[in-house]
Write a protein that holds these residues in place. Structure first.
Motif, PDB file in Angstrom:
ATOM      1  N   GLU A   1       9.294  -3.442  -9.334  1.00  0.00           N
ATOM      2  CA  GLU A   1       9.229  -2.001  -9.615  1.00  0.00           C
ATOM      3  C   GLU A   1       9.896  -1.160  -8.531  1.00  0.00           C
ATOM      4  OE1 GLU A   1       5.470  -2.671  -7.130  1.00  0.00           O
ATOM      5  OE2 GLU A   1       6.935  -3.813  -8.299  1.00  0.00           O
ATOM      6  N   VAL A   2      10.297  -1.796  -7.439  1.00  0.00           N
ATOM      7  CA  VAL A   2      10.889  -1.082  -6.306  1.00  0.00           C
ATOM      8  C   VAL A   2      12.402  -1.287  -6.303  1.00  0.00           C
ATOM      9  CG1 VAL A   2      11.012  -1.025  -3.770  1.00  0.00           C
ATOM     10  CG2 VAL A   2       8.797  -1.244  -4.914  1.00  0.00           C
ATOM     11  N   VAL A   3      13.136  -0.247  -5.943  1.00  0.00           N
ATOM     12  CA  VAL A   3      14.582  -0.357  -5.787  1.00  0.00           C
ATOM     13  C   VAL A   3      14.847  -0.993  -4.414  1.00  0.00           C
ATOM     14  CG1 VAL A   3      16.772   0.875  -5.623  1.00  0.00           C
ATOM     15  CG2 VAL A   3      15.001   1.669  -7.211  1.00  0.00           C
ATOM     16  N   VAL A   4      15.356  -2.221  -4.405  1.00  0.00           N
ATOM     17  CA  VAL A   4      15.648  -2.928  -3.155  1.00  0.00           C
ATOM     18  C   VAL A   4      17.152  -2.825  -2.877  1.00  0.00           C
ATOM     19  CG1 VAL A   4      15.570  -5.133  -1.934  1.00  0.00           C
ATOM     20  CG2 VAL A   4      13.718  -4.517  -3.503  1.00  0.00           C
ATOM     21  N   LEU A   5      17.480  -2.279  -1.717  1.00  0.00           N
ATOM     22  CA  LEU A   5      18.870  -2.078  -1.317  1.00  0.00           C
ATOM     23  C   LEU A   5      19.083  -2.655   0.072  1.00  0.00           C
ATOM     24  CD1 LEU A   5      18.960   1.714  -2.257  1.00  0.00           C
ATOM     25  CD2 LEU A   5      20.009  -0.112  -3.607  1.00  0.00           C
ATOM     26  N   ILE A   6      20.325  -2.953   0.403  1.00  0.00           N
ATOM     27  CA  ILE A   6      20.636  -3.279   1.792  1.00  0.00           C
ATOM     28  C   ILE A   6      21.356  -2.076   2.396  1.00  0.00           C
ATOM     29  CG2 ILE A   6      20.706  -5.761   1.371  1.00  0.00           C
ATOM     30  CD1 ILE A   6      23.759  -5.611   1.590  1.00  0.00           C
ATOM     31  N   GLN A   7      21.427  -2.043   3.707  1.00  0.00           N
ATOM     32  CA  GLN A   7      21.959  -0.879   4.407  1.00  0.00           C
ATOM     33  C   GLN A   7      23.347  -0.465   3.904  1.00  0.00           C
ATOM     34  OE1 GLN A   7      20.758   1.062   7.005  1.00  0.00           O
ATOM     35  NE2 GLN A   7      18.756   0.100   6.945  1.00  0.00           N
ATOM     36  N   GLU A   8      24.194  -1.435   3.665  1.00  0.00           N
ATOM     37  CA  GLU A   8      25.558  -1.129   3.243  1.00  0.00           C
ATOM     38  C   GLU A   8      25.614  -0.381   1.922  1.00  0.00           C
ATOM     39  OE1 GLU A   8      26.023  -4.020   6.435  1.00  0.00           O
ATOM     40  OE2 GLU A   8      24.624  -3.821   4.771  1.00  0.00           O
TER      41      GLU A   8
ATOM     42  N   PRO B   1       0.793  -1.233   0.000  1.00  0.00           N
ATOM     43  CA  PRO B   1       0.000   0.000   0.000  1.00  0.00           C
ATOM     44  C   PRO B   1       0.826   1.284   0.000  1.00  0.00           C
ATOM     45  CG  PRO B   1      -0.794  -1.561   1.660  1.00  0.00           C
ATOM     46  CD  PRO B   1       0.519  -2.067   1.185  1.00  0.00           C
ATOM     47  N   PHE B   2       2.127   1.180   0.265  1.00  0.00           N
ATOM     48  CA  PHE B   2       2.944   2.382   0.417  1.00  0.00           C
ATOM     49  C   PHE B   2       3.868   2.625  -0.779  1.00  0.00           C
ATOM     50  CE2 PHE B   2       2.233   0.294   4.540  1.00  0.00           C
ATOM     51  CZ  PHE B   2       1.370   1.232   5.088  1.00  0.00           C
ATOM     52  N   ILE B   3       3.728   1.824  -1.813  1.00  0.00           N
ATOM     53  CA  ILE B   3       4.561   1.974  -3.004  1.00  0.00           C
ATOM     54  C   ILE B   3       3.900   2.960  -3.954  1.00  0.00           C
ATOM     55  CG2 ILE B   3       5.588   0.797  -4.978  1.00  0.00           C
ATOM     56  CD1 ILE B   3       5.665  -1.751  -3.261  1.00  0.00           C
ATOM     57  N   HIS B   4       4.422   4.174  -3.961  1.00  0.00           N
ATOM     58  CA  HIS B   4       3.886   5.221  -4.836  1.00  0.00           C
ATOM     59  C   HIS B   4       5.061   5.983  -5.431  1.00  0.00           C
ATOM     60  CE1 HIS B   4      -0.062   4.476  -3.152  1.00  0.00           C
ATOM     61  NE2 HIS B   4       0.396   4.699  -1.938  1.00  0.00           N
ATOM     62  N   GLY B   5       5.149   6.012  -6.739  1.00  0.00           N
ATOM     63  CA  GLY B   5       6.223   6.750  -7.380  1.00  0.00           C
ATOM     64  C   GLY B   5       7.581   6.164  -7.040  1.00  0.00           C
ATOM     65  N   GLU B   6       8.585   7.029  -6.908  1.00  0.00           N
ATOM     66  CA  GLU B   6       9.945   6.586  -6.609  1.00  0.00           C
ATOM     67  C   GLU B   6       9.998   6.016  -5.192  1.00  0.00           C
ATOM     68  OE1 GLU B   6      14.487   8.368  -6.390  1.00  0.00           O
ATOM     69  OE2 GLU B   6      12.986   9.350  -7.661  1.00  0.00           O
ATOM     70  N   THR B   7      10.283   4.735  -5.080  1.00  0.00           N
ATOM     71  CA  THR B   7      10.257   4.053  -3.786  1.00  0.00           C
ATOM     72  C   THR B   7      11.493   3.191  -3.613  1.00  0.00           C
ATOM     73  OG1 THR B   7       7.829   3.956  -3.858  1.00  0.00           O
ATOM     74  CG2 THR B   7       8.936   2.511  -2.290  1.00  0.00           C
ATOM     75  N   GLU B   8      12.101   3.288  -2.455  1.00  0.00           N
ATOM     76  CA  GLU B   8      13.244   2.454  -2.102  1.00  0.00           C
ATOM     77  C   GLU B   8      12.884   1.571  -0.913  1.00  0.00           C
ATOM     78  OE1 GLU B   8      16.809   5.620  -3.340  1.00  0.00           O
ATOM     79  OE2 GLU B   8      16.437   5.127  -1.231  1.00  0.00           O
ATOM     80  N   LEU B   9      13.150   0.281  -1.044  1.00  0.00           N
ATOM     81  CA  LEU B   9      12.991  -0.661   0.061  1.00  0.00           C
ATOM     82  C   LEU B   9      14.395  -0.993   0.563  1.00  0.00           C
ATOM     83  CD1 LEU B   9      11.258  -2.580   1.816  1.00  0.00           C
ATOM     84  CD2 LEU B   9      11.478  -4.287   0.010  1.00  0.00           C
ATOM     85  N   ILE B  10      14.733  -0.511   1.751  1.00  0.00           N
ATOM     86  CA  ILE B  10      16.084  -0.655   2.293  1.00  0.00           C
ATOM     87  C   ILE B  10      16.049  -1.701   3.399  1.00  0.00           C
ATOM     88  CG2 ILE B  10      18.016   0.525   3.383  1.00  0.00           C
ATOM     89  CD1 ILE B  10      16.770   3.158   2.192  1.00  0.00           C
TER      90      ILE B  10
END
Length: 375
Positions: free
Chosen positions: A321-328, A291-300
């Protein structure tokens, strides 16, 4: 700037995280720099006593009473060790923020039980061994004003991670998964945070049961297994996954008892069970953040689960569609994140400033968190 230590032990039971930081300011003007970090594993004896205390079948007040002091000694040693590693003297240490070890968490009153939470690891012992003021018991004050006492880290996440024009979803994967939504508006009152469901806890319990391994290193067992779709559908139908936020959970929902019931009902190959549990974590996270994915979104992603390559691959597949990153990948430490949060919360408390986020916990108002044990 002053030196402080944040201490954290989570539901994964993989040890005590100790983060030494330089910290200054307060509220939105807080500045934090990680100086050093280490994780101190529990001894086999201590780990066994924690597991016994966590189990409704084997726990008793005598064990908990003793374990409270034992863990206080353990937390103190972790603080001393990280200072020694960084060659920082105790005279230079301003304060310690200690989360303690959660034994039980009841977010809502039920039957004859009050809404309550219990973290142990005696602050007086930490204070005496380190000769330093200690802030502890962060969750209780939030619950006293109607909150669930969790998630506990959103305030620190707001301070450290807000990014204009981008929605950031900060997903921690410890024993339990929790997400903090920092909308691109950047307003703390717009933040939302809640537990997404199981993180590593089911995978860990299965690895311990079948392979006598504390966790699935790099997701190797899961990568060799096959996801059972029927079991996955049953897991996703769990009442907690369907429940709207704000919500919190823990081992009482997804711990050893949950795994035991799973094994009694399903007869699958161990690696298939671990693969399915891993997919369950990925899919429960995906459902929670949708529900919180709107426009430019990063999942860290942070926490121990960020090092599970199979899990990260599954998360990426759920939301391409989401940019998934880890903390590092954004200059932070997955391992140190929650320990740093304890230092931030302690800093807020010592300056008489709030540390909870009512929109995340459901509290009626913002309040300073924690009890102070002065040296």
């Amino acid at each position: 700037m002053v030196y402080a230590v944040g201490l954290m032990s989570g539901t994964s039971l993989d040890g005590i995280d100790a983060a030494l930081v330089e910290i200054s300011g307060k509220n939105e003007a807080t500045s934090v720099k990680l100086i050093d970090f280490l994780t101190v594993p529990f001894s086999e004896g201590t780990l066994q006593r924690i597991r016994e205390a966590l189990s409704l079948e084997s726990s008793d007040v005598e064990k908990i009473c003793s374990l409270n002091i034992e863990l206080g000694e353990n937390f103190a040693k972790a603080a001393l060790d990280v200072c020694a590693k960084a060659k920082i003297t105790l005279e230079d240490l301003a304060f310690i923020g200690s989360h303690g070890q959660t034994l039980f968490h009841i977010p809502f009153a039920r039957n004859d039980f009050y809404a309550s939470t219990l973290q142990i690891g005696d602050a007086a012992v930490i204070c005496e061994r380190t000769k330093t003021t200690v802030v502890s018991n962060f969750r209780e004050r939030d619950m006293a004003v109607g909150g669930q006492g969790a998630p506990i880290v959103p305030y620190s996440e707001y301070v450290l991670y807000q990014k204009p024009e981008t929605t950031r979803l900060l997903q921690n994967i410890g024993g339990i998964g929790n997400v903090t939504v920092i909308p691109k508006s950047g307003k703390i009152t717009d933040m939302i945070a809640f537990d997404t469901g199981p993180g590593n806890v089911i995978m860990n319990e299965l690895c311990l049961y079948f392979y006598n391994q504390e966790y699935d290193k790099n997701g190797e067992y899961a990568s060799q297994g096959k996801v059972n779709q029927a079991l996955l559908e049953e897991l996703m139908a769990h009442p907690y996954i369907q429940k709207p936020y704000p919500k919190t959970t823990g081992r009482e929902d997804f711990g050893k008892q949950f795994m035991t019931a799973l094994l009694e009902k399903w007869s699958l190959e161990p690696k298939d069970l671990i693969a399915t549990a891993t997919k369950f974590t990925a899919k429960s996270i995906a459902k929670a953040v949708q529900p919180f994915i709107h426009g430019e979104t990063e999942l860290i992603v942070g926490g121990g689960g960020s090092y599970n390559q199979t899990l990260i691959t599954m998360i990426k597949a759920e939301h391409p569609e989401v940019v998934v990153l880890i903390q590092e990948e954004i200059g932070f430490s997955s391992e140190a994140k929650e320990a740093i949060a304890m230092a931030v919360l302690a800093n807020q408390t010592l300056q008489h400033c709030p540390g909870n986020v009512p929109s995340a916990t459901g509290a009626k108002k913002s309040v300073p968190l924690g009890s102070i044990t002065y040296y």
